[in-house]
Design a protein around this motif. Structure first.
Motif, PDB file in Angstrom:
ATOM      1  N   GLU A  93      -5.107   0.683   4.995  1.00  0.00           N
ATOM      2  CA  GLU A  93      -5.946   0.175   5.591  1.00  0.00           C
ATOM      3  C   GLU A  93      -6.694   1.174   6.584  1.00  0.00           C
ATOM      4  O   GLU A  93      -7.840   1.330   6.674  1.00  0.00           O
ATOM      5  CB  GLU A  93      -5.594  -1.178   6.160  1.00  0.00           C
ATOM      6  CG  GLU A  93      -5.526  -2.246   5.145  1.00  0.00           C
ATOM      7  CD  GLU A  93      -5.653  -3.588   5.873  1.00  0.00           C
ATOM      8  OE1 GLU A  93      -5.896  -3.872   6.996  1.00  0.00           O
ATOM      9  OE2 GLU A  93      -5.746  -4.736   5.115  1.00  0.00           O
ATOM     10  N   PRO A 296      -1.703  -6.021   8.152  1.00  0.00           N
ATOM     11  CA  PRO A 296      -2.321  -5.714   7.205  1.00  0.00           C
ATOM     12  C   PRO A 296      -3.129  -6.991   6.381  1.00  0.00           C
ATOM     13  O   PRO A 296      -2.435  -8.164   6.637  1.00  0.00           O
ATOM     14  CB  PRO A 296      -1.705  -4.818   6.243  1.00  0.00           C
ATOM     15  CG  PRO A 296      -0.292  -5.588   6.503  1.00  0.00           C
ATOM     16  CD  PRO A 296      -0.298  -5.918   7.802  1.00  0.00           C
ATOM     17  N   LEU A 302      -8.700  -1.803   9.438  1.00  0.00           N
ATOM     18  CA  LEU A 302      -9.995  -1.444   8.824  1.00  0.00           C
ATOM     19  C   LEU A 302     -11.259  -0.909   9.978  1.00  0.00           C
ATOM     20  O   LEU A 302     -11.810  -0.295   9.685  1.00  0.00           O
ATOM     21  CB  LEU A 302     -10.502  -2.232   7.403  1.00  0.00           C
ATOM     22  CG  LEU A 302      -9.851  -2.541   6.132  1.00  0.00           C
ATOM     23  CD1 LEU A 302     -10.540  -3.572   5.597  1.00  0.00           C
ATOM     24  CD2 LEU A 302      -9.821  -1.334   5.483  1.00  0.00           C
ATOM     25  N   GLU A 465      -6.080  -7.078  -2.312  1.00  0.00           N
ATOM     26  CA  GLU A 465      -6.680  -5.794  -1.890  1.00  0.00           C
ATOM     27  C   GLU A 465      -5.854  -4.678  -2.441  1.00  0.00           C
ATOM     28  O   GLU A 465      -6.321  -3.697  -2.643  1.00  0.00           O
ATOM     29  CB  GLU A 465      -6.467  -5.704  -0.324  1.00  0.00           C
ATOM     30  CG  GLU A 465      -7.073  -4.794   0.306  1.00  0.00           C
ATOM     31  CD  GLU A 465      -6.650  -4.653   1.873  1.00  0.00           C
ATOM     32  OE1 GLU A 465      -5.811  -4.194   2.338  1.00  0.00           O
ATOM     33  OE2 GLU A 465      -7.362  -5.708   2.597  1.00  0.00           O
TER      34      GLU A 465
END
Length: 477
Positions: A93, A296, A302, A465
């Motif tokens: 990330e 995460p 991010l 993801e």
């Protein structure tokens, strides 16, 4: 055909961020974000990431899970899951956020547009978490205010909120404890702070607790003025909120180590039970703990990494911050269990009898009860709840910044130049959504949101993801 491909210059698609060509020009995603805010200092970013990852769960969840799953033996699956699960996702990330320099929604235009719903799911989960997490900080703020007294209000049974079942047996051998007995700390928490005795579960949550409403308003006021100008303001605030907990942890550790019976708690915390390693549930708990500890899937990594310079060494950042987080969890176990050993010594019971509680009850009943019976109880109560407030605020900053960055990057023409107003509107939404948790039965709502608001949802988000990045990234335009 293969020879032509091997000698042809790299093709750069206008709608997809490719690897920078040999002429040292940056990808199109970078040129589009030259005006993007940046961290004033590298340490601002590191403290923000550490502050998000190290939260209230490090103080109570890790110690509880550790002793429930084999004590020192639990560190083996915990370390394995960190190396092969948590840290790689954490690093992934940071890389994605730093390379594409955009939030959790618009980033999927450059990875795989069909997975864009992941970004919206992250924002919805962030809102769910803000509805209950800030309420827990408000509880800590109320305790912090109540601690400014010569005698802590949860030390005796002589208060208006106490009942006939209130039994102060701490350090007394002539007290009979029954199934109906309640400690002063428990009645202070359940009856005075929460007023949960006036509610009837989720069917009837009762009225608002106005004291908690004021506390939550103050919390959101701090949050707003920390986030309204972007990372340049929040990056300064974390210098206090991310470092103060460590000073308090070391003070509490030293104090706890000098208490009678502290060694009993440490032995109970670290005593290895090797047979537990054959239990599948222990490995699942280790994976869940490292996953929720590093964080995460919440979009925070991010968002925070998207304000980094393009050539920042995010690999080193991932190693440093993840190690700090894991070591903090381990250190918190000593802070908690030295005090639990002291309580067991004073009550003349086994450590497991005072360590059976988990969650908020450990932070608001068990530990405050021990503090109340220490020399200098007022001082230790003040710094303990101040630590809880700062731990919670760091995570709130990160969680809401993820939502802010994602939505502003997705709709730059609408709200790109109106950050202050947008953050104000978001804070008002979160405050309104938290009102149900401030009722007399608000603890039931907090438990509901904690169990179902982020648990399975965030696991599904990270799973999708990882699939998108592993199997689809670079395959579609």
């Amino acid at each position: 055909m293969s020879e032509q491909n091997s000698t042809a210059p790299p093709e750069k698609h206008p709608k997809h961020d490719a690897v920078p060509p040999n002429n040292n020009t940056l990808p199109c995603s970078i040129s589009q974000t030259d005006s993007r805010d940046k961290w004033s200092k590298k340490m601002d970013f590191l403290l923000s990431v550490i502050g998000f990852a190290v939260d209230l769960g490090n103080v109570w969840r890790f110690p509880y899970i550790c002793y429930q799953n084999g004590g020192g033996a639990f560190l083996i699956p915990y370390t394995i899951m960190a190396l092969f699960g948590g840290v790689p996702l954490f690093f992934m990330e940071l890389v994605l956020g730093q390379f594409h320099r955009t939030g959790a929604i618009s980033i999927w235009k450059r990875i795989c547009p069909i997975f864009k719903g992941i970004g919206f799911a992250i924002c919805i989960i962030g809102l769910y978490v803000s509805f209950y997490y800030n309420t827990i900080i408000a509880w800590a703020l109320y305790y912090f205010y109540s601690s400014f007294s010569t005698t802590l209000p949860w030390i005796s049974c002589d208060n208006p909120w106490n009942t006939a079942n209130c039994t102060n047996y701490f350090g007394k051998s002539n007290i009979t404890w029954t199934n109906y007995s309640k400690s002063p700390a428990e009645e202070f928490y359940t009856r005075h702070v929460l007023g949960i005795h006036e509610a009837d579960g989720l069917d009837y949550v009762g009225g608002l607790r106005w004291e908690l409403l004021i506390c939550l308003f103050l919390i959101f006021t701090i949050v707003y003025f920390s986030l309204w100008k972007g990372v340049k303001t929040s990056g300064k605030v974390v210098w206090v909120t991310a470092t103060l907990p460590y000073a308090v942890l070391f003070i509490l550790l030293i104090r706890g180590a000098t208490l009678p019976g502290a060694w009993r708690g440490i032995l109970f915390y670290l005593r290895p039970n090797w047979q537990k390693l054959t239990d599948t549930a222990v490995w699942i708990d280790a994976a869940a703990q490292i996953f929720f500890s590093l964080g995460p899937g919440f979009g925070v990594l991010l968002a925070l990494a998207s304000y980094n310079p393009f050539n920042n060494n995010c690999y080193r950042d991932a190693i440093i911050t993840s190690m700090v987080n894991c070591l903090t969890s381990f250190l918190s176990g000593f802070v908690i269990f030295t005090v639990l050993g002291y309580m067991a010594e004073m009550r003349d019971v086994e450590v497991e009898d005072v360590a059976k509680d988990k969650g908020p009850s450990l932070l608001f009943i068990t530990y405050p009860e021990a503090i109340a019976n220490m020399v200098g109880s007022t001082f230790f109560a003040i710094i303990f709840f101040l630590m809880m407030i700062t731990l919670g605020l760091d995570s709130t900053f990160g969680g809401l910044e993820a939502v802010i960055t994602a939505i502003m990057d997705e709709y730059p023409d609408i709200i790109g130049k109106r950050r202050e107003l947008f953050v104000l509107g978001l804070v008002i939404i979160c405050f309104t959504g938290s009102l149900s948790t401030l009722t007399q039965g608000g603890a039931y709502v907090v438990k509901l949101l904690e169990e179902f608001g982020a648990g399975c949802s965030i696991i599904a988000v990270v799973f999708l993801e990882a699939i998108a990045v592993s199997w689809f990234y670079g395959k579609t335009n």
